[in-house]
Scaffold this motif. Structure first.
Motif, short mmCIF file in Angstrom:
data_model
loop_
_atom_site.label_atom_id
_atom_site.label_comp_id
_atom_site.label_asym_id
_atom_site.label_seq_id
_atom_site.Cartn_x
_atom_site.Cartn_y
_atom_site.Cartn_z
N ALA A 1 27.37 43.44 48.29
CA ALA A 1 27.93 42.12 49.03
C ALA A 1 26.57 42.09 50.06
O ALA A 1 26.12 43.03 50.77
N ASP A 2 26.68 40.34 50.01
CA ASP A 2 25.34 40.10 51.03
C ASP A 2 25.70 39.53 52.50
O ASP A 2 24.65 38.93 53.06
N ALA A 3 26.66 39.77 52.97
CA ALA A 3 26.88 38.69 54.48
C ALA A 3 26.47 39.12 54.79
O ALA A 3 26.22 38.35 56.51
N SER A 4 25.45 40.24 55.34
CA SER A 4 24.72 40.70 56.49
C SER A 4 23.50 40.10 56.60
O SER A 4 23.04 40.52 57.23
N THR A 5 22.64 39.44 55.49
CA THR A 5 22.08 38.11 55.44
C THR A 5 21.98 37.13 56.25
O THR A 5 20.79 36.27 56.23
N ALA A 6 23.45 36.82 56.23
CA ALA A 6 23.62 35.03 56.42
C ALA A 6 23.04 34.73 58.41
O ALA A 6 22.78 35.78 58.37
N PRO A 7 22.89 33.63 58.43
CA PRO A 7 22.23 33.56 59.32
C PRO A 7 23.48 34.02 60.73
O PRO A 7 24.21 33.45 60.39
N GLY A 8 22.83 34.53 61.66
CA GLY A 8 23.50 34.81 62.94
C GLY A 8 24.25 36.01 62.68
O GLY A 8 24.70 36.38 64.19
N PHE A 9 24.15 36.64 61.67
CA PHE A 9 24.61 38.09 61.44
C PHE A 9 23.49 38.80 62.52
O PHE A 9 22.31 39.07 62.93
N LEU A 10 24.68 39.83 63.58
CA LEU A 10 23.65 40.94 64.46
C LEU A 10 22.69 41.62 63.21
O LEU A 10 22.83 41.56 61.97
N SER A 11 21.18 41.52 63.84
CA SER A 11 20.68 42.36 63.06
C SER A 11 20.47 43.94 63.28
O SER A 11 21.67 44.44 63.69
N GLU A 12 19.75 44.94 62.41
CA GLU A 12 19.98 46.10 62.67
C GLU A 12 20.26 47.04 64.32
O GLU A 12 21.09 47.86 64.31
N ASP A 13 18.63 46.53 64.80
CA ASP A 13 18.37 46.59 66.13
C ASP A 13 19.58 46.16 66.74
O ASP A 13 19.97 47.27 67.94
N GLU A 14 20.20 45.80 66.51
CA GLU A 14 20.94 44.56 67.55
C GLU A 14 22.58 45.41 67.33
O GLU A 14 23.38 45.80 68.06
N ILE A 15 23.00 46.25 66.34
CA ILE A 15 23.96 46.41 65.39
C ILE A 15 23.60 48.36 66.36
O ILE A 15 24.84 48.58 67.12
N VAL A 16 22.81 48.85 66.17
CA VAL A 16 22.40 50.11 66.60
C VAL A 16 22.89 49.93 68.25
O VAL A 16 23.49 51.09 68.70
N ALA A 17 21.88 49.08 69.29
CA ALA A 17 22.48 48.68 70.58
C ALA A 17 23.83 48.60 70.83
O ALA A 17 23.80 48.92 72.42
N ARG A 18 24.51 47.40 69.80
CA ARG A 18 25.94 47.32 70.38
C ARG A 18 26.44 48.64 70.32
O ARG A 18 27.67 48.88 70.91
N TYR A 19 26.44 48.99 69.71
CA TYR A 19 27.25 50.27 68.59
C TYR A 19 26.76 51.68 70.02
O TYR A 19 28.25 52.32 71.16
N ALA A 20 25.30 51.53 70.67
CA ALA A 20 24.72 52.58 71.55
C ALA A 20 26.13 52.01 72.70
O ALA A 20 26.06 53.11 73.42
#
Length: 339
Positions: free
Chosen positions: A257-276
């Protein structure tokens, strides 16, 4: 005509006894895309339900637990975590030959491909990915005892048992030598960290296990699915596994599944920051969790590869699973250096 793994006559005799108002003359369609449990849309011509059962053939002892899925989704009704309504669970193998359960069919799409998300545009994709992270944080904030799940797992020693469990699962499905898996296991076992506060762990949290309802542009998550590996333990394992799926998509693209590579999807750093921002959990030493996630996912994929070689998979898309394991293990070894 019976789809593989579902005896419609037997199911039709049972369903009205468990779901009031259900008819006995049924038709069913296998929902494509699942590489683990089999999921069917079943209808009596008036109403529709989802029926879930384990895969055919080689099934590991602790995997594909229908009872766990059913119990945790039933418990999460009324929490901020969106789950389908559950109707009935059946452990009588005389019906269809395996445990199964019946649940509501929710509206929505499990976005698996970046191309599908790209059609929505970057802004809507970003909102969907933000919602995904928020739901994960909301799940991890649920107090198990308050929803009747206080005895759902054994949180003490959870991380160490996870390392041992996935080594056992991998060994049970081995078809070849995987020296990188052996090295990753050695490093994980030698450095198990102290655990964060106990919470409900989904076990396979990612966008294509979430239905997103895009009707009227709402882009609302209508249901989190695939709870077969849910338990009580360290919820940071969920976050790590989701990010490992994303890293794998970046390295091998559409083989997973490669949905996370779509334009606009949160980056890894953004995901970690939002979760934190939504959690008080300590994310230091997170590289170990990423290493465990890679090892776990490799064990799961090797099990699927085993069934594919044995001709026991249903549907398409299994050809590349075996090759996907190698970059995954390499990513796990690299992640262990991030502590």
């Amino acid at each position: 005509m019976n789809p593989p793994g579902l005896d419609l006559d037997a199911l039709g005799a049972w369903l009205p006894t468990a779901v009031p108002g259900a008819g006995s003359s049924l038709t069913a369609e296998l929902i494509a895309g699942g590489k683990s449990n089999l999921t069917f849309v079943v209808t009596d011509g008036t109403a529709q339900w989802i029926v879930r059962r384990p895969p055919l053939g080689h099934v590991l002892a602790t995997a594909h637990d229908m009872g766990r899925e059913y119990r945790v989704m039933s418990a999460l009704q009324g929490t901020p975590v969106p789950v389908p309504r559950t109707y009935a669970f059946c452990s009588d193998h005389a019906v269809i030959g395996a445990d199964f359960y019946v649940m509501e069919r929710c509206a929505g799409t499990p976005y698996r491909r970046a191309s599908a998300l790209a059609e929505l545009g970057a802004e809507r994709t970003r909102a969907i990915s933000q919602d995904l992270v928020d739901i994960l944080a909301a799940l991890h904030a649920v107090v198990p005892e308050e929803v009747g799940l206080g005895d759902f797992g054994r949180p003490e020693g959870f991380l160490g048992r996870q390392v041992a469990r996935w080594k056992k699962q991998l060994d049970a499905s081995r078809t070849r030598d995987l020296p990188a898996a052996d090295e990753l296991h050695r490093r994980l076992a030698a450095s198990v960290p102290a655990e964060s506060a106990t919470g409900i762990v989904h076990g396979d949290f990612r966008l294509d296990n979430v239905l997103v309802d895009t009707a009227d542009g709402a882009d609302r998550a209508s249901a989190v699915l695939d709870w077969e590996m849910a338990t009580l333990g360290d919820p940071l394992t969920d976050l790590a596994l989701m990010l490992t799926y994303h890293r794998l998509a970046e390295s091998i693209g559409q083989a997973v599944a490669d949905a996370s590579t779509a334009p606009g999807f949160l980056s890894e750093d953004e995901i970690v920051a939002r979760y934190a921002a939504a959690s008080d959990r300590d994310l230091s030493g997170f590289g170990w969790y990423l290493g465990l996630a890679a090892f776990k996912l490799a064990a799961i994929l090797e099990g699927i590869h085993y069934r594919f070689l044995a001709g026991q998979t249903v549907g398409e898309g299994f050809d590349d699973i075996g090759a996907a394991i190698h970059p995954l293990l390499d990513a796990g070894l690299t992640a262990m250096k991030e502590n």
